[in-house]
Write a protein that holds these residues in place. Structure first.
Motif, PDB file in Angstrom:
ATOM      1  N   PHE A  30       0.827  -1.204   0.000  1.00  0.00           N
ATOM      2  CA  PHE A  30       0.000   0.000   0.000  1.00  0.00           C
ATOM      3  C   PHE A  30       0.861   1.254   0.000  1.00  0.00           C
ATOM      4  CE2 PHE A  30      -1.937   3.474   2.405  1.00  0.00           C
ATOM      5  CZ  PHE A  30      -3.058   3.717   1.634  1.00  0.00           C
ATOM      6  N   GLY A  31       1.894   1.273   0.838  1.00  0.00           N
ATOM      7  CA  GLY A  31       2.778   2.431   0.906  1.00  0.00           C
ATOM      8  C   GLY A  31       3.478   2.702  -0.420  1.00  0.00           C
ATOM      9  N   ILE A  32       3.914   1.640  -1.086  1.00  0.00           N
ATOM     10  CA  ILE A  32       4.573   1.789  -2.390  1.00  0.00           C
ATOM     11  C   ILE A  32       3.594   2.338  -3.424  1.00  0.00           C
ATOM     12  CG2 ILE A  32       5.665   0.532  -4.296  1.00  0.00           C
ATOM     13  CD1 ILE A  32       6.856  -1.367  -2.218  1.00  0.00           C
ATOM     14  N   LEU A  33       2.369   1.808  -3.422  1.00  0.00           N
ATOM     15  CA  LEU A  33       1.353   2.277  -4.369  1.00  0.00           C
ATOM     16  C   LEU A  33       0.984   3.741  -4.107  1.00  0.00           C
ATOM     17  CD1 LEU A  33      -1.002  -0.829  -4.528  1.00  0.00           C
ATOM     18  CD2 LEU A  33       0.387   0.068  -6.385  1.00  0.00           C
ATOM     19  N   SER A  44      -0.035   9.638   2.994  1.00  0.00           N
ATOM     20  CA  SER A  44      -0.032   8.173   2.951  1.00  0.00           C
ATOM     21  C   SER A  44      -0.100   7.583   4.351  1.00  0.00           C
ATOM     22  CB  SER A  44       1.223   7.662   2.236  1.00  0.00           C
ATOM     23  OG  SER A  44       1.314   8.191   0.937  1.00  0.00           O
ATOM     24  N   LEU A  45       0.722   8.140   5.265  1.00  0.00           N
ATOM     25  CA  LEU A  45       0.728   7.634   6.632  1.00  0.00           C
ATOM     26  C   LEU A  45      -0.578   7.961   7.340  1.00  0.00           C
ATOM     27  CD1 LEU A  45       2.547   6.082   8.553  1.00  0.00           C
ATOM     28  CD2 LEU A  45       3.436   8.263   9.401  1.00  0.00           C
ATOM     29  N   SER A  46      -1.110   9.170   7.120  1.00  0.00           N
ATOM     30  CA  SER A  46      -2.386   9.552   7.725  1.00  0.00           C
ATOM     31  C   SER A  46      -3.510   8.640   7.256  1.00  0.00           C
ATOM     32  CB  SER A  46      -2.721  11.005   7.374  1.00  0.00           C
ATOM     33  OG  SER A  46      -1.771  11.891   7.906  1.00  0.00           O
ATOM     34  N   SER A 143       3.140   0.683  10.454  1.00  0.00           N
ATOM     35  CA  SER A 143       4.585   0.574  10.222  1.00  0.00           C
ATOM     36  C   SER A 143       4.881   0.045   8.823  1.00  0.00           C
ATOM     37  CB  SER A 143       5.236  -0.326  11.285  1.00  0.00           C
ATOM     38  OG  SER A 143       4.696  -1.643  11.234  1.00  0.00           O
ATOM     39  N   GLY A 144       4.053  -0.868   8.335  1.00  0.00           N
ATOM     40  CA  GLY A 144       4.229  -1.380   6.979  1.00  0.00           C
ATOM     41  C   GLY A 144       4.014  -0.305   5.932  1.00  0.00           C
ATOM     42  N   THR A 145       3.025   0.554   6.172  1.00  0.00           N
ATOM     43  CA  THR A 145       2.763   1.661   5.250  1.00  0.00           C
ATOM     44  C   THR A 145       3.965   2.594   5.167  1.00  0.00           C
ATOM     45  OG1 THR A 145       0.380   1.608   5.711  1.00  0.00           O
ATOM     46  CG2 THR A 145       1.266   3.638   4.773  1.00  0.00           C
ATOM     47  N   LEU A 146       4.526   2.932   6.322  1.00  0.00           N
ATOM     48  CA  LEU A 146       5.689   3.820   6.356  1.00  0.00           C
ATOM     49  C   LEU A 146       6.878   3.184   5.637  1.00  0.00           C
ATOM     50  CD1 LEU A 146       7.100   6.375   7.341  1.00  0.00           C
ATOM     51  CD2 LEU A 146       7.585   5.190   9.501  1.00  0.00           C
ATOM     52  N   CYS A 147       7.146   1.911   5.923  1.00  0.00           N
ATOM     53  CA  CYS A 147       8.262   1.225   5.269  1.00  0.00           C
ATOM     54  C   CYS A 147       8.042   1.146   3.759  1.00  0.00           C
ATOM     55  CB  CYS A 147       8.424  -0.181   5.846  1.00  0.00           C
ATOM     56  SG  CYS A 147       9.030  -0.199   7.551  1.00  0.00           S
ATOM     57  N   GLY A 148       6.806   0.892   3.339  1.00  0.00           N
ATOM     58  CA  GLY A 148       6.504   0.811   1.911  1.00  0.00           C
ATOM     59  C   GLY A 148       6.717   2.133   1.214  1.00  0.00           C
ATOM     60  N   GLY A 153      10.561   5.203  -2.544  1.00  0.00           N
ATOM     61  CA  GLY A 153      11.493   6.230  -2.976  1.00  0.00           C
ATOM     62  C   GLY A 153      12.797   5.661  -3.481  1.00  0.00           C
ATOM     63  N   VAL A 154      13.076   4.401  -3.150  1.00  0.00           N
ATOM     64  CA  VAL A 154      14.324   3.749  -3.566  1.00  0.00           C
ATOM     65  C   VAL A 154      14.124   2.951  -4.852  1.00  0.00           C
ATOM     66  CG1 VAL A 154      16.099   2.084  -2.878  1.00  0.00           C
ATOM     67  CG2 VAL A 154      15.108   3.627  -1.169  1.00  0.00           C
ATOM     68  N   LEU A 155      12.942   2.362  -5.020  1.00  0.00           N
ATOM     69  CA  LEU A 155      12.675   1.528  -6.188  1.00  0.00           C
ATOM     70  C   LEU A 155      12.636   2.366  -7.459  1.00  0.00           C
ATOM     71  CD1 LEU A 155       9.816  -0.709  -4.723  1.00  0.00           C
ATOM     72  CD2 LEU A 155      12.223  -1.314  -4.959  1.00  0.00           C
ATOM     73  N   SER A 156      12.924   1.733  -8.548  1.00  0.00           N
ATOM     74  CA  SER A 156      12.847   2.412  -9.839  1.00  0.00           C
ATOM     75  C   SER A 156      11.391   2.699 -10.191  1.00  0.00           C
ATOM     76  CB  SER A 156      13.476   1.547 -10.931  1.00  0.00           C
ATOM     77  OG  SER A 156      12.723   0.356 -11.118  1.00  0.00           O
TER      78      SER A 156
END
Length: 225
Positions: A30-33, A44-46, A143-148, A153-156
């Motif tokens: 979800f965070g990545i999306l 996103s976190l909210s 926490s999963g949302t934040l990590c995602g 930001g790192v993924l292409s």
């Protein structure tokens, strides 16, 4: 806190650990999306902190991505989450006679998975058990949302875009077990899709309301049949 209360809280925490493990990777997706469609880190976190409803959050992302109006997003996710009213009422009945000032917080933490754990728990449950169970699941989702989001930001860019398939995979995973159990459910799901297509074709109102209308119409047909 007496010994019995501490025991209930610890049991709730232990019961919530498998939900934490299950929620974390889905929340990462979800965070990545959320990052992919352009939401800020705070938004996103909210989203996860204040909504805490996996399926409707994924649906809302898709609606945001397609440009659906604000009111349409709220109403559609409201319809999707109506089932939580029945779940909350059922849990309220199980803890009848206990300290009920915590009921709004317990209701906020109700999800399909936490309800399933609480409803099938072999021992009697209390408010602290529910708060610990739901709090553990909540921590996994947030926490999963934040990590995602940070991982996004790192993924292409191409890899982030490919994560969009996770949205459709989630809803397929939710739908398929019901389809396998009942031909009636399968027919109703197919009918809902056809209603949505028909509404898009006849253009009675803004396209953003077609999904909500399809949910209402198909639900009424299902209840009548």
């Amino acid at each position: 806190m007496n010994r019995e209360s501490k025991s209930g809280a610890m049991e709730g925490f232990k019961a919530g650990l498998p939900v934490f493990v299950g929620y974390f990777p889905v929340a990462v997706a979800f965070g990545i999306l959320a990052k992919t469609i352009g939401l800020s880190a705070g938004d996103s976190l909210s989203f996860s902190v204040m909504v805490f409803a996996g399926a409707s959050q994924f649906m809302a992302l898709n609606l945001i991505k397609t440009g659906v109006a604000f009111g349409g997003i709220i109403f559609t996710t409201f319809l999707l989450n109506l089932r939580h009213l029945l779940m909350s009422a059922s849990l309220a009945a199980k803890i009848k006679g206990q300290n009920r000032r915590w009921l709004p917080l317990v209701a906020f933490g109700v999800t399909d998975e936490t309800f399933a754990v609480a409803a099938t728990y072999p021992k009697s449950i209390g408010v602290l058990f529910l708060l610990a169970l739901e709090g553990t699941a909540y921590l996994g989702w947030v926490s999963g949302t934040l990590c995602g989001y940070l991982a996004g930001g790192v993924l292409s860019g191409s890899l982030r875009e490919s994560m969009g398939i996770g949205l459709y995979a989630l809803f397929v995973a939710i739908l398929v077990p019901g389809l396998k159990k009942s031909g009636f459910i399968a027919a109703l799901a197919l009918g809902s899709g056809l209603i949505h297509m028909l509404l898009n074709w006849i253009k009675l109102w803004p396209v953003s309301w077609n999904l909500a209308a399809a949910i209402i119409v198909s639900s009424l047909i299902g209840a009548w049949l």
